[in-house]
Structures are given as C-alpha cells and as structure tokens.
Write an enzyme that holds these catalytic residues in place. Structure first.
Site, PDB file in Angstrom:
ATOM      1  N   ASN A  13      24.396  41.060  50.615  1.00 47.38           N
ATOM      2  CA  ASN A  13      24.081  39.786  49.859  1.00 47.38           C
ATOM      3  C   ASN A  13      25.468  39.314  49.707  1.00 47.38           C
ATOM      4  O   ASN A  13      27.002  38.618  49.140  1.00 47.38           O
ATOM      5  CB  ASN A  13      23.437  39.649  48.938  1.00 47.38           C
ATOM      6  CG  ASN A  13      23.539  38.999  47.633  1.00 47.38           C
ATOM      7  OD1 ASN A  13      23.789  37.662  48.972  1.00 47.38           O
ATOM      8  ND2 ASN A  13      23.013  37.871  46.763  1.00 47.38           N
ATOM      9  N   LYS A  15      26.533  35.704  49.031  1.00 42.55           N
ATOM     10  CA  LYS A  15      26.639  34.614  48.485  1.00 42.55           C
ATOM     11  C   LYS A  15      26.635  33.404  49.175  1.00 42.55           C
ATOM     12  O   LYS A  15      26.306  33.254  50.237  1.00 42.55           O
ATOM     13  CB  LYS A  15      27.259  34.997  46.739  1.00 42.55           C
ATOM     14  CG  LYS A  15      26.694  36.723  46.098  1.00 42.55           C
ATOM     15  CD  LYS A  15      26.770  37.055  45.655  1.00 42.55           C
ATOM     16  CE  LYS A  15      26.442  38.584  44.722  1.00 42.55           C
ATOM     17  NZ  LYS A  15      26.966  39.101  43.605  1.00 42.55           N
ATOM     18  N   HIS A  98      17.560  36.430  42.359  1.00 38.04           N
ATOM     19  CA  HIS A  98      18.364  36.661  42.298  1.00 38.04           C
ATOM     20  C   HIS A  98      19.538  36.430  40.807  1.00 38.04           C
ATOM     21  O   HIS A  98      18.774  35.050  40.212  1.00 38.04           O
ATOM     22  CB  HIS A  98      19.865  36.274  43.591  1.00 38.04           C
ATOM     23  CG  HIS A  98      21.257  37.613  43.397  1.00 38.04           C
ATOM     24  ND1 HIS A  98      21.811  37.027  41.786  1.00 38.04           N
ATOM     25  CD2 HIS A  98      21.174  38.690  43.739  1.00 38.04           C
ATOM     26  CE1 HIS A  98      22.839  37.562  42.380  1.00 38.04           C
ATOM     27  NE2 HIS A  98      22.625  38.498  43.206  1.00 38.04           N
ATOM     28  N   GLU A 100      22.160  34.997  40.252  1.00 42.06           N
ATOM     29  CA  GLU A 100      22.609  34.147  39.346  1.00 42.06           C
ATOM     30  C   GLU A 100      21.867  32.818  39.891  1.00 42.06           C
ATOM     31  O   GLU A 100      22.343  31.824  39.259  1.00 42.06           O
ATOM     32  CB  GLU A 100      23.476  34.125  40.931  1.00 42.06           C
ATOM     33  CG  GLU A 100      25.106  35.094  40.462  1.00 42.06           C
ATOM     34  CD  GLU A 100      25.018  35.795  42.256  1.00 42.06           C
ATOM     35  OE1 GLU A 100      25.426  35.743  42.956  1.00 42.06           O
ATOM     36  OE2 GLU A 100      26.150  37.109  40.902  1.00 42.06           O
ATOM     37  N   GLU A 170      19.276  44.408  39.565  1.00 35.05           N
ATOM     38  CA  GLU A 170      20.391  44.191  39.332  1.00 35.05           C
ATOM     39  C   GLU A 170      20.319  43.807  38.059  1.00 35.05           C
ATOM     40  O   GLU A 170      20.303  43.041  37.619  1.00 35.05           O
ATOM     41  CB  GLU A 170      20.403  43.097  40.131  1.00 35.05           C
ATOM     42  CG  GLU A 170      20.677  43.384  42.013  1.00 35.05           C
ATOM     43  CD  GLU A 170      21.312  42.488  43.051  1.00 35.05           C
ATOM     44  OE1 GLU A 170      21.661  43.163  43.456  1.00 35.05           O
ATOM     45  OE2 GLU A 170      21.638  41.094  42.746  1.00 35.05           O
ATOM     46  N   GLY A 176      29.275  41.995  40.249  1.00 30.30           N
ATOM     47  CA  GLY A 176      30.722  41.433  40.191  1.00 30.30           C
ATOM     48  C   GLY A 176      31.598  42.171  39.014  1.00 30.30           C
ATOM     49  O   GLY A 176      32.887  41.091  38.983  1.00 30.30           O
ATOM     50  N   SER A 216      28.247  45.985  41.565  1.00 25.82           N
ATOM     51  CA  SER A 216      29.250  46.522  41.980  1.00 25.82           C
ATOM     52  C   SER A 216      29.303  48.040  42.803  1.00 25.82           C
ATOM     53  O   SER A 216      30.052  48.780  42.601  1.00 25.82           O
ATOM     54  CB  SER A 216      30.065  47.007  40.697  1.00 25.82           C
ATOM     55  OG  SER A 216      30.100  45.650  39.915  1.00 25.82           O
TER      56      SER A 216
END
Ligand code: 13P
Length: 256
Positions: A13, A15, A98, A100, A170, A176, A216
């Site tokens: 991904n 991003k 996701h 985010e 996730e 991150g 991560s």
C-alpha cells in the site's frame, strides 16, 4: 484449529507516495526481484500513478491495485473515483476501508460496505481493512470492534464473491509507528476475524478466505508473522516503498 497453508498474498500500500515517473522506476526495480515469487504480488498505487503502474507491470507477475473507490458508478461526487473507472484503467485490486480513510476522511463501517459492494459488482478484487485503535485495545474491546467491522463490511456480500475478497487486519496502533503487533496478537485477531466469518457464513468460507496482517511489517519481522497459521499475507506500507525490502517479504511469503 490447525489451518492448511494457503498461497500468500503480499500487497504494497503505497499510500500518498510515488508520482507516475517514480512509480515506473520502483516497479522496474521490483520486477526482477519478485519474478519467481510463489505468492500473489500486488502494488496499490495512487490514482494518478495507476496508468504508469499498469504499463510498467506488463509481462510480469505483479498486479496493480487502487487504494479506494466510490460506491456510485458516476455522478456529482467531486474528487471521487468509481469502481468502473478503475476497471477501465487495468486495475485488478482495490483497498477498501483503510484506517487512514476511517481516521481522516470520515469512512464508516457503512461506507466501507457500500464501497466493497460496488467494487465486487465491478469485478474488482477487494482488500477490506479492519483493525482496532490503541484505545480500543487497551480497553479490551478489540474483538468486539473487529466483529462489528467485519459484520457490517460483509453485509449483503454473497458467498460467490468470496474468491475476490481478502481481509487485512491492521491494528491502527501498529501502522507507521514501527510498533508491530506480536505474532501471537496478530494471529489471535486474524483467528477472531475467521470466527466472525464462520458465524456470518460457514466454516468452509472462513477457512478459505485469506487474511493479511498489516502494521509495520518489514523484511525482518515478516517470517515470524507469516509463520502464524491464520495469517496468509501482508499489507505493507513503508517497507513497500523500497524494492529490496518488499522483495524480501515476497521471498519469505513464497517460501512459507
Ligand atoms: P506500515 O507498514 O507503514 O506500518 O503501514 C501499514 C499499512 O497501513 C498498510 O496498509
């Protein structure tokens, strides 16, 4: 429950990283490194880099994905992209829900479901993301949150669509942050997601669906995570932006 090993699915991904020209360069670097992969290899790139990615992967074993799609086919939805539009670009996968998007762009379980249904109707493969925040984990509601996310995401999804669906677990606190869930924590959450599918559908579909871990994941910890019976792949952020690191994860997944 003992799980048989499935073909792993490793997706990057990217991003909001990599312009079209940078996309071409990274894929060209990646191609020879993953050409013998014995797992599915996908790169999910920004919308504007899709055509560069589709061109660059030609003749290789790498598939291209997008990172979101809208639920309507067309219309007055400024800034959005429909599943049909994605299909025409040559994209085969799309990430939906996701964290985010949930965190920064108002994505809810309900809109995740709408996007997922639209993507499946357009015959795209979907990677649907679920995961708890740190606060939710610390207050002991991880399983409850995952159950709710899975239940609503899968609302109205037919068993016949399951071969196009991958779930990505996730944990938000591991994305991150350099803080990876332990393999036990990750496996337990993935096993719980599988249990939810048993409850909503049946054991066969739950056993067959592939569940990725994301948060991560990198070249150093991939082996331990992918060794877990309920983890069938990875959704990789930061480490997917470096060809050698991503290729190492693909290599580990292929050997598993
Ligand atoms: P990182 O691998 O950078 O933690 O990101 C994970 C992720 O969000 C993949 O979708």
């Amino acid at each position: 429950m003992a799980r048989e090993k499935k073909r792993a699915i490793i997706a990057g991904n990217w991003k909001m990283n990599k312009t079209p020209s940078e996309t071409t360069a990274l894929i060209n670097e990646l191609k020879p490194l993953v050409e013998n992969a014995d797992c599915d290899v996908i790169v999910c790139v920004p919308f504007v880099s899709i055509s560069a990615a589709v061109e660059a992967v030609k003749g290789s074993n790498i598939k291209v994905g997008a990172q979101n799609c809208h639920w309507e086919q067309s219309g007055a939805f400024t800034g959005e992209i429909s599943a049909q539009m994605l299909c025409e670009t040559g994209v085969e996968y799309v990430i939906i829900g996701h964290s985010e998007r949930r965190q920064y762009f108002g994505e809810t379980n309900k809109t995740v479901n709408k996007r997922m249904r639209a993507a499946l109707a357009a015959d795209l493969n979907v990677i649907v993301c679920v995961g708890e925040t740190l606060e939710q984990r610390e207050s002991g509601v991880t399983e409850e949150i995952l159950s709710e996310q899975v239940k609503i995401a899968f609302c109205g999804i037919e068993p016949s669509d399951f071969d196009k669906i991958t779930v990505a677990y996730e944990p938000v606190w591991a994305i991150g942050t350099g803080k990876t869930a332990t393999s036990e924590q990750a496996n337990a959450a993935c096993a719980h997601i599988r249990d939810c599918i048993v409850e909503l559908y049946n054991l066969r579909l739950a056993n067959d669906i592939r569940i990725q871990y994301g948060g991560s994941m990198n070249a150093a910890n991939a082996q331990q995570l992918l060794d877990e019976p309920d983890i069938n792949g990875g959704l990789i952020g930061g480490a997917a932006l470096k060809a050698a690191d991503f290729a190492k994860i693909v290599e580990v997944a292929s050997a598993n």
